[in-house]
Design an enzyme around this catalytic site. Structure first.
Site, PDB file in Angstrom:
ATOM      1  N   GLY A   1     -55.157  20.132 -99.230  1.00 38.38           N
ATOM      2  CA  GLY A   1     -55.174  18.786 -99.492  1.00 38.38           C
ATOM      3  C   GLY A   1     -54.045  17.978 -99.935  1.00 38.38           C
ATOM      4  N   GLY A   2     -54.043  18.014-101.189  1.00 36.59           N
ATOM      5  CA  GLY A   2     -54.157  17.087-102.096  1.00 36.59           C
ATOM      6  C   GLY A   2     -52.620  17.661-102.314  1.00 36.59           C
TER       7      GLY A   2
ATOM      8  N   GLY B   1     -24.412   7.266 -77.359  1.00 33.43           N
ATOM      9  CA  GLY B   1     -24.976   6.741 -79.601  1.00 33.43           C
ATOM     10  C   GLY B   1     -24.769   7.579 -80.524  1.00 33.43           C
ATOM     11  N   ALA B   2     -24.663   9.311 -79.147  1.00 31.56           N
ATOM     12  CA  ALA B   2     -24.278  10.201 -81.026  1.00 31.56           C
ATOM     13  C   ALA B   2     -22.731   9.913 -81.068  1.00 31.56           C
ATOM     14  CB  ALA B   2     -24.352  11.488 -79.764  1.00 31.56           C
TER      15      ALA B   2
END
Ligand code: HXC
Length: 513
Positions: free
Chosen positions: A167-168, A404-405
């Site tokens: 959880g938290g 793009g790389a």
């Protein structure tokens, strides 16, 4: 009460705070909270705070459960004589669950770490928010998260998962810079298998859901996985040795430690990249020959293996290394590897660690999965992180730097201080085979022998991709003999040592998330 009675009370409280029910932990194959601190810190260096703090709640049986310390041990100590703040949760006390006072102890530690510019290490073994204390325990997490976020980029924050992190408890690792997990012992999840079954009907196990293998290989929520707590804490110490205390300091230099590695020519570097353009090889071979011997500390080793990232030493100077891995998916950038790179680059930039890219990359990965999964959004993180980084940034192109790389990992126009290349390097919008299919489509279709024309055009096109062409235009600063790589890099990083970059005032940028 007499002095004697008060002393007796003190002794009782110390005993209560120190009682770790070690047999319960050992039966589960786990160490106690104090054994973990002892493994992590220099011997005898731990100084504890707040050992007598306890919960203020009495409902739901809490009156019988509450104990001095409230399930977490906090304080400071030393790693290799350098100060560190620390908290270590004690699962034997109400499942290490986090209530109001438990949270206050942790917040206090992070606060002191922030004020004194000292790293924090959290050792997590916790069932999450203490159910009996209701919203007060949720608020406890709120205050920890807020403090961690304020400390982000100011002091290094490390989380070690050696038990449930439920959880938290899963979000403090989620916010940390580095997460360590021990296999079959650490398990991190927002909701456990029972809740999942009742909400969606899905059946799963703690291990499949949140084990070290899942988080280090699939989700990427963990950076390191170990087979024992002993090995895990040793490696936390090793990582610590590469990090500065805070964002105002440089990382420690380790000169002398690797003095057996001379700045001589390294002929090994001539033999690693295969003659065949598309053949894969292991980028670790290059890393091993370029940096100080055995100094590479790989981060996120099992996650997005098509890119390798980690910290290494070059003549004792800590560098952040980003290197596509040609032996996995040809080293393409995809969604996961983009996240991996961007997070690492931002850490290095925040903590004054210079960056070196070793580039052999065919581009971003094409495909519906990637497009629908948001490669544009994730890939943009790499552009953003490198462009934003103001530490010295150097790129060495080994073989391919396409599309793009290329922009992300090598373009001087994105802000790289120096781009150098080995003579076989090629820079291009895309590979020759793909390019000629587009720009010569009509000629190839009209040709008598289409295949032959296509091959000829591709050969012709390839010549234009050579780094010697790029060097004419200043896209590559210089082309070096691979055997001189180490010497050249040492000189370049030395020349960039005092780099300063002014930034326009703004609240903060808006990195694509
Ligand atoms: C209060 C807790 C507790 C919790 C464990 N305990 N978790 N007490 N609050 N969150 C107590 C148990 O009641 C038990 O007390 C002791 O700790 C040991 O727990 P066991 O269940 O016996 O241990 P084990 O079998 O090893 O199981 C460990 C566990 C399980 C898997 C972690 O305890 C569990 O499922 N706990 C709840 C996990 C969870 O759902 N947490 C989320 C909380 S909500 P006794 O007295 O019997 O020894 C949350 C909100 C934030 O955190 C959400 C943000 C996303």
């Amino acid at each position: 009460m007499s002095i004697k009675e008060n002393l007796k009370k003190l002794e009782e409280k110390i005993k209560e705070a120190e009682d770790l029910k070690s047999e319960i932990q050992h039966q589960k194959g786990k160490l106690t909270a104090r054994e973990r601190i002892a493994l992590l810190l220099d011997e005898g260096s731990f100084v504890e705070f707040d050992p007598f703090v306890e919960s203020r709640f009495s409902q739901f049986g809490m009156d019988k459960k509450k104990l001095a310390g409230d399930g977490v041990i906090v304080g400071f100590g030393k790693i290799d004589s350098r100060q560190v703040y620390i908290y270590s949760q004690d699962f034997t006390k109400i499942g290490g669950s986090l209530g109001e006072m438990h949270a206050k102890k942790i917040v206090n530690v992070i606060d002191l770490a922030l004020k004194t510019g000292t790293p924090v290490i959290g050792i997590i073994d916790s069932g999450g928010a203490r159910i009996q204390e209701g919203v007060a325990s949720l608020d406890g997490y709120g205050s920890i998260f807020q403090k961690m976020i304020k400390a982000s980029g100011v002091i290094p924050q490390i989380a070690v998962i050696v038990g449930p992190s439920a959880g938290g408890a899963s979000y403090s690792p989620g916010l940390a810079d580095f997460v360590f997990m021990v296999d079959k012992i650490g398990q991190m999840y927002i909701t456990g298998p029972e809740v999942i079954k009742s909400v969606t009907g899905e059946e799963t196990s703690f291990e499949a859901l949140g084990g070290a293998e899942t988080h280090s290989r699939t989700s990427g929520c963990s950076h390191f996985k170990f087979n024992s707590e002993e090995n895990c804490f040793l490696e936390v110490r090793r990582l610590f040795s590469y990090l500065p205390q805070n964002n105002l300091e440089d990382p420690p230099t380790k000169k002398g430690l690797f003095s057996d590695f001379f700045e001589k020519e390294n002929l090994e570097l001539l033999n690693i990249i295969p003659e065949e353009e598309k053949k894969g090889y292991d980028i670790q071979q290059v890393i091993n020959e370029v940096f100080d011997k055995n100094s590479f500390l790989e981060i996120h080793k099992d996650f997005a293996q098509n890119v390798v990232v980690g910290l290494a030493l070059l003549q004792g100077q800590v560098l952040g290394v980003v290197a596509p891995q040609p032996k996995v998916l040809a080293g393409v950038l995809d969604i996961d590897s983009s996240d991996k790179i961007a997070r690492f680059v931002r850490f290095c930039d925040a903590f004054n660690i210079s960056l070196l890219n070793l580039v052999d990359v065919p581009g971003y990965l094409p495909g519906t999965d990637q497009e629908q999964g948001g490669i544009i959004r994730h890939g943009a993180k790499v552009l953003y992180a490198f462009s934003e980084a103001s530490v010295p940034k150097v790129s060495l192109i080994l073989r391919k730097a396409f599309g793009g790389a290329y922009i992300a990992l090598c373009s001087k126009h994105l802000g790289y201080d120096k781009v150098i290349a080995w003579p076989s390097a090629q820079l291009a919008v895309m590979g020759a085979e793909q390019a000629v299919k587009i720009i010569y489509r009509k000629e190839i279709t009209a040709a008598k022998d289409s295949k032959k024309t296509e091959a000829e055009k591709a050969e012709e096109f390839k010549k234009t991709l050579s780094c010697f062409e790029a060097a004419k235009l200043g896209q590559v600063d210089t082309i070096i003999n691979p055997k001189d790589t180490r010497k050249v890099l040492v000189e370049i990083f030395s020349s960039l040592k005092n780099k300063r970059e002014a930034k326009a005032p703004r609240k903060h940028g808006n990195i694509p998330l």
